[in-house]
Design a protein around this motif. Structure first.
Motif, PDB file in Angstrom:
ATOM      1  N   PRO A 138      31.686  36.113  33.543  1.00  0.00           N
ATOM      2  CA  PRO A 138      32.729  37.023  34.014  1.00  0.00           C
ATOM      3  C   PRO A 138      32.876  37.001  35.529  1.00  0.00           C
ATOM      4  N   SER A 139      31.748  36.847  36.241  1.00  0.00           N
ATOM      5  CA  SER A 139      31.798  36.845  37.702  1.00  0.00           C
ATOM      6  C   SER A 139      32.523  35.621  38.257  1.00  0.00           C
ATOM      7  N   GLY A 140      32.741  34.607  37.423  1.00  0.00           N
ATOM      8  CA  GLY A 140      33.428  33.408  37.880  1.00  0.00           C
ATOM      9  C   GLY A 140      34.906  33.397  37.570  1.00  0.00           C
ATOM     10  N   LEU A 141      35.407  34.451  36.917  1.00  0.00           N
ATOM     11  CA  LEU A 141      36.826  34.503  36.547  1.00  0.00           C
ATOM     12  C   LEU A 141      37.628  35.197  37.636  1.00  0.00           C
ATOM     13  N   LEU A 142      38.533  34.460  38.254  1.00  0.00           N
ATOM     14  CA  LEU A 142      39.427  35.019  39.266  1.00  0.00           C
ATOM     15  C   LEU A 142      40.801  35.155  38.631  1.00  0.00           C
ATOM     16  N   LEU A 143      41.284  36.392  38.552  1.00  0.00           N
ATOM     17  CA  LEU A 143      42.535  36.678  37.856  1.00  0.00           C
ATOM     18  C   LEU A 143      43.514  37.355  38.801  1.00  0.00           C
ATOM     19  N   PRO A 144      44.664  36.745  39.074  1.00  0.00           N
ATOM     20  CA  PRO A 144      45.626  37.331  40.013  1.00  0.00           C
ATOM     21  C   PRO A 144      46.035  38.741  39.606  1.00  0.00           C
ATOM     22  N   GLY A 145      45.923  39.677  40.564  1.00  0.00           N
ATOM     23  CA  GLY A 145      46.424  41.023  40.342  1.00  0.00           C
ATOM     24  C   GLY A 145      45.606  41.885  39.411  1.00  0.00           C
ATOM     25  N   ALA A 146      44.428  41.420  38.957  1.00  0.00           N
ATOM     26  CA  ALA A 146      43.659  42.191  37.985  1.00  0.00           C
ATOM     27  C   ALA A 146      43.243  43.547  38.549  1.00  0.00           C
ATOM     28  N   VAL A 169      41.430  31.140  37.791  1.00  0.00           N
ATOM     29  CA  VAL A 169      40.422  30.080  37.830  1.00  0.00           C
ATOM     30  C   VAL A 169      39.157  30.586  37.152  1.00  0.00           C
ATOM     31  N   ILE A 170      38.466  29.706  36.429  1.00  0.00           N
ATOM     32  CA  ILE A 170      37.146  30.027  35.876  1.00  0.00           C
ATOM     33  C   ILE A 170      36.237  28.824  36.080  1.00  0.00           C
ATOM     34  N   SER A 171      35.148  29.001  36.782  1.00  0.00           N
ATOM     35  CA  SER A 171      34.173  27.927  37.040  1.00  0.00           C
ATOM     36  C   SER A 171      34.842  26.641  37.522  1.00  0.00           C
ATOM     37  N   GLY A 172      35.818  26.787  38.407  1.00  0.00           N
ATOM     38  CA  GLY A 172      36.506  25.631  38.977  1.00  0.00           C
ATOM     39  C   GLY A 172      37.618  25.063  38.123  1.00  0.00           C
TER      40      GLY A 172
END
Length: 201
Positions: A138-146, A169-172
């Motif tokens: 979960p710490s690797g998931l970058l979600l726009p506007g979350a 992005v998730i883990s690159g």
């Protein structure tokens, strides 16, 4: 072989081939259904069934053969059938206790979310990435506007990463928004599997 391949691959029961080699006077076996299914998912269904020299069938190996056959046949029942099919598609083996979720995106690409109980990470399997297993957290998931939208992805999702990022992005691995939301929702539903598990440093 061609007229049998469809029946052997997609029939109600799996087919095992046992062949006698007159030169060695020994029996050899192979799981024909598994070979045909795996080959078909990779776009090249085999025209022949290959038998390994290591798959000899005699008094010392018959118990192993029966156990393996029973385990494979057991995969044709209920949830086991789904896990067996997805495992063959992705080239992995799922345990009955694993949390496995499947999704097809708008481009007909298949995604599998795989969480083993007691592991601090999950695994993403993506058909467009040749099914290469990708450890994800979960710490690797970058979600726009979350962060701005107030979405909740579970207690183990760091606050600073809930803030906006330019692309999902998730883990690159770059995702589209539906894929990212799908992953985020399953991180939330499987949080209990990871809770209390120590993360290596």
């Amino acid at each position: 072989m061609r007229q049998h391949s469809e029946t052997w691959a997609n029939g109600n029961v799996p087919v095992f081939c046992v062949v006698f080699d007159p030169e060695t006077e020994k029996l050899y076996w192979s799981n024909a259904t598994k070979q045909l299914r795996v080959g078909g998912q990779k776009g090249r269904r085999p025209r022949t069934i290959r038998l390994s020299g290591a798959s000899m069938l005699d008094a010392s190996t018959v118990t192993d053969f029966v156990n393996e056959a029973r385990a494979y046949v057991g995969g044709y029942r209920g949830r086991n059938a789904v896990l067996s099919h997805l495992g063959e598609v992705a080239g992995v083996v799922f345990d009955r206790s694993d949390h496995v979720l499947h999704w097809v995106n708008e481009f007909d690409e298949q995604l599998i979310f795989w969480q083993r109980p007691g592991e601090f990470y999950a695994t993403l399997l993506h058909s467009d990435l040749d099914w290469d297993p990708i450890p994800v957290m979960p710490s690797g998931l970058l979600l726009p506007g979350a962060w701005a939208q107030g979405l909740d992805f579970g207690e183990d999702f760091p606050e600073e990463l809930r803030r906006s990022s330019p692309i999902p992005v998730i883990s690159g691995v770059i995702l589209n928004m539906p894929e990212a939301l799908w992953l985020a929702s399953y991180f939330s539903t499987t949080e209990r599997f990871r809770r209390g598990v120590e993360v290596p440093r």
